[in-house]
Write a protein that holds these residues in place. Structure first.
Motif, PDB file in Angstrom:
ATOM      1  N   GLY A 135       2.920   4.680   1.224  1.00 54.56           N
ATOM      2  CA  GLY A 135       1.742   3.975   1.710  1.00 54.56           C
ATOM      3  C   GLY A 135       1.920   2.470   1.805  1.00 54.56           C
ATOM      4  N   ASP A 136       3.157   2.009   1.798  1.00 50.84           N
ATOM      5  CA  ASP A 136       3.462   0.577   1.859  1.00 50.84           C
ATOM      6  C   ASP A 136       3.671   0.155   3.320  1.00 50.84           C
ATOM      7  OD1 ASP A 136       4.280  -1.999   1.490  1.00 50.84           O
ATOM      8  OD2 ASP A 136       5.962  -1.521   0.157  1.00 50.84           O
ATOM      9  N   LYS A 137       2.617  -0.353   3.940  1.00 48.95           N
ATOM     10  CA  LYS A 137       2.666  -0.673   5.373  1.00 48.95           C
ATOM     11  C   LYS A 137       3.643  -1.803   5.690  1.00 48.95           C
ATOM     12  CE  LYS A 137      -0.210  -1.019   9.407  1.00 48.95           C
ATOM     13  NZ  LYS A 137      -0.744   0.184   9.983  1.00 48.95           N
ATOM     14  N   ASP A 138       3.672  -2.837   4.847  1.00 49.25           N
ATOM     15  CA  ASP A 138       4.579  -3.954   5.102  1.00 49.25           C
ATOM     16  C   ASP A 138       6.036  -3.511   5.053  1.00 49.25           C
ATOM     17  OD1 ASP A 138       2.464  -5.719   5.416  1.00 49.25           O
ATOM     18  OD2 ASP A 138       2.426  -6.245   3.287  1.00 49.25           O
ATOM     19  N   GLN A 139       6.375  -2.767   4.020  1.00 47.43           N
ATOM     20  CA  GLN A 139       7.747  -2.265   3.876  1.00 47.43           C
ATOM     21  C   GLN A 139       8.095  -1.311   5.019  1.00 47.43           C
ATOM     22  OE1 GLN A 139       9.987  -3.354   1.760  1.00 47.43           O
ATOM     23  NE2 GLN A 139      11.544  -2.011   2.588  1.00 47.43           N
ATOM     24  N   ALA A 140       7.127  -0.492   5.413  1.00 45.20           N
ATOM     25  CA  ALA A 140       7.352   0.461   6.506  1.00 45.20           C
ATOM     26  C   ALA A 140       7.633  -0.276   7.813  1.00 45.20           C
ATOM     27  CB  ALA A 140       6.146   1.375   6.659  1.00 45.20           C
ATOM     28  N   LYS A 141       6.913  -1.375   8.060  1.00 48.36           N
ATOM     29  CA  LYS A 141       7.133  -2.144   9.294  1.00 48.36           C
ATOM     30  C   LYS A 141       8.522  -2.774   9.311  1.00 48.36           C
ATOM     31  CE  LYS A 141       2.421  -3.238  10.664  1.00 48.36           C
ATOM     32  NZ  LYS A 141       1.440  -4.278  10.964  1.00 48.36           N
ATOM     33  N   VAL A 142       8.931  -3.309   8.166  1.00 48.29           N
ATOM     34  CA  VAL A 142      10.264  -3.921   8.073  1.00 48.29           C
ATOM     35  C   VAL A 142      11.341  -2.853   8.290  1.00 48.29           C
ATOM     36  CG1 VAL A 142      11.892  -5.031   6.492  1.00 48.29           C
ATOM     37  CG2 VAL A 142       9.525  -5.807   6.578  1.00 48.29           C
ATOM     38  N   ALA A 143      11.171  -1.707   7.651  1.00 50.09           N
ATOM     39  CA  ALA A 143      12.137  -0.619   7.791  1.00 50.09           C
ATOM     40  C   ALA A 143      12.133  -0.080   9.219  1.00 50.09           C
ATOM     41  CB  ALA A 143      11.828   0.493   6.802  1.00 50.09           C
ATOM     42  N   PHE A 144      10.953  -0.048   9.849  1.00 48.04           N
ATOM     43  CA  PHE A 144      10.847   0.449  11.221  1.00 48.04           C
ATOM     44  C   PHE A 144      11.617  -0.436  12.192  1.00 48.04           C
ATOM     45  CE2 PHE A 144       8.679   0.225  15.345  1.00 48.04           C
ATOM     46  CZ  PHE A 144       8.957   1.506  15.803  1.00 48.04           C
ATOM     47  N   VAL A 145      11.518  -1.746  12.017  1.00 47.20           N
ATOM     48  CA  VAL A 145      12.240  -2.673  12.899  1.00 47.20           C
ATOM     49  C   VAL A 145      13.750  -2.442  12.789  1.00 47.20           C
ATOM     50  CG1 VAL A 145      12.775  -5.110  13.307  1.00 47.20           C
ATOM     51  CG2 VAL A 145      10.424  -4.401  12.909  1.00 47.20           C
ATOM     52  N   ALA A 146      14.213  -2.247  11.552  1.00 46.67           N
ATOM     53  CA  ALA A 146      15.648  -1.986  11.344  1.00 46.67           C
ATOM     54  C   ALA A 146      16.052  -0.655  11.970  1.00 46.67           C
ATOM     55  CB  ALA A 146      15.964  -1.997   9.862  1.00 46.67           C
ATOM     56  N   ALA A 147      15.221   0.364  11.792  1.00 42.93           N
ATOM     57  CA  ALA A 147      15.535   1.685  12.339  1.00 42.93           C
ATOM     58  C   ALA A 147      15.538   1.645  13.865  1.00 42.93           C
ATOM     59  CB  ALA A 147      14.520   2.707  11.842  1.00 42.93           C
ATOM     60  N   ARG A 194       8.217   8.548  17.363  1.00 37.75           N
ATOM     61  CA  ARG A 194       7.707   9.329  16.235  1.00 37.75           C
ATOM     62  C   ARG A 194       7.613   8.491  14.970  1.00 37.75           C
ATOM     63  NH1 ARG A 194      10.798  15.121  17.333  1.00 37.75           N
ATOM     64  NH2 ARG A 194       9.510  15.692  19.125  1.00 37.75           N
ATOM     65  N   LEU A 195       8.595   7.630  14.755  1.00 37.43           N
ATOM     66  CA  LEU A 195       8.533   6.742  13.589  1.00 37.43           C
ATOM     67  C   LEU A 195       7.378   5.749  13.732  1.00 37.43           C
ATOM     68  CD1 LEU A 195      12.323   5.984  12.945  1.00 37.43           C
ATOM     69  CD2 LEU A 195      10.796   7.359  11.524  1.00 37.43           C
ATOM     70  N   ALA A 196       7.194   5.214  14.936  1.00 40.18           N
ATOM     71  CA  ALA A 196       6.109   4.261  15.170  1.00 40.18           C
ATOM     72  C   ALA A 196       4.762   4.914  14.913  1.00 40.18           C
ATOM     73  CB  ALA A 196       6.181   3.729  16.604  1.00 40.18           C
ATOM     74  N   LYS A 197       4.639   6.144  15.322  1.00 37.76           N
ATOM     75  CA  LYS A 197       3.389   6.880  15.111  1.00 37.76           C
ATOM     76  C   LYS A 197       3.092   7.046  13.624  1.00 37.76           C
ATOM     77  CE  LYS A 197       1.280  11.096  16.948  1.00 37.76           C
ATOM     78  NZ  LYS A 197       1.564  12.314  17.698  1.00 37.76           N
ATOM     79  N   VAL A 224       4.201   5.065  11.185  1.00 33.03           N
ATOM     80  CA  VAL A 224       3.893   3.746  10.618  1.00 33.03           C
ATOM     81  C   VAL A 224       2.459   3.349  10.964  1.00 33.03           C
ATOM     82  CG1 VAL A 224       4.462   1.279  10.737  1.00 33.03           C
ATOM     83  CG2 VAL A 224       6.290   2.968  10.572  1.00 33.03           C
ATOM     84  N   ASP A 225       2.040   3.628  12.191  1.00 30.31           N
ATOM     85  CA  ASP A 225       0.695   3.263  12.624  1.00 30.31           C
ATOM     86  C   ASP A 225      -0.397   4.031  11.881  1.00 30.31           C
ATOM     87  OD1 ASP A 225       1.640   1.391  14.370  1.00 30.31           O
ATOM     88  OD2 ASP A 225       1.570   2.679  16.124  1.00 30.31           O
ATOM     89  N   LYS A 226      -0.081   5.216  11.395  1.00 31.33           N
ATOM     90  CA  LYS A 226      -1.068   6.042  10.705  1.00 31.33           C
ATOM     91  C   LYS A 226      -1.343   5.577   9.277  1.00 31.33           C
ATOM     92  CE  LYS A 226      -0.978  10.430  13.118  1.00 31.33           C
ATOM     93  NZ  LYS A 226      -0.770  11.873  12.976  1.00 31.33           N
ATOM     94  N   ILE A 227      -0.525   4.692   8.740  1.00 37.07           N
ATOM     95  CA  ILE A 227      -0.716   4.239   7.358  1.00 37.07           C
ATOM     96  C   ILE A 227      -2.045   3.487   7.268  1.00 37.07           C
ATOM     97  CG2 ILE A 227       0.147   2.799   5.488  1.00 37.07           C
ATOM     98  CD1 ILE A 227       2.930   3.157   6.577  1.00 37.07           C
ATOM     99  N   GLY A 228      -2.830   3.826   6.275  1.00 34.30           N
ATOM    100  CA  GLY A 228      -4.060   3.091   6.009  1.00 34.30           C
ATOM    101  C   GLY A 228      -5.225   3.496   6.885  1.00 34.30           C
ATOM    102  N   GLN A 229      -5.134   4.637   7.527  1.00 32.92           N
ATOM    103  CA  GLN A 229      -6.249   5.089   8.362  1.00 32.92           C
ATOM    104  C   GLN A 229      -7.119   6.063   7.599  1.00 32.92           C
ATOM    105  OE1 GLN A 229      -4.846   6.617  12.077  1.00 32.92           O
ATOM    106  NE2 GLN A 229      -4.522   4.585  12.907  1.00 32.92           N
TER     107      GLN A 229
END
Length: 88
Positions: free
Chosen positions: A42-54, A78-81, A83-88
């Motif tokens: 549930g860590d949105k910031d970390q997920a965004k950083v990891a997503f950019v690298a991926a 699929r990864l972006a989807k 990440v976007d779902k976090i916190g909804q």
């Protein structure tokens, strides 16, 4: 084992390229797992950083021909989807 000199060279180069491609595939999988782990935590910031690298690794793999462009695009989407779902 091949007898012709060019066939012997081909076996060696195929093994080298195969190992390089496997390394790229492995790094793509690792990057995707990092995104999924951050999403699960549930860590949105970390997920965004990891997503950019991926996303970068997937684009590189597609550019080098290790993955097809459509496959890389699908994985990014699929990864972006996720990440976007976090916190909804």
């Amino acid at each position: 084992m091949p007898q012709i000199k060019s066939a012997k060279k081909r076996v060696i180069t195929d093994a080298k390229r195969g190992a390089a491609n496997q390394a790229v595939r492995s790094s793509v999988k690792t990057a995707a797992k990092k995104v999924e782990a951050a999403v699960a935590a549930g860590d949105k910031d970390q997920a965004k950083v990891a997503f950019v690298a991926a996303e970068s690794k997937l684009a590189h793999a597609a550019a080098k021909g290790v993955l097809k462009k459509e496959t890389a695009s699908r994985k990014v989407a699929r990864l972006a989807k996720k990440v976007d779902k976090i916190g909804q």
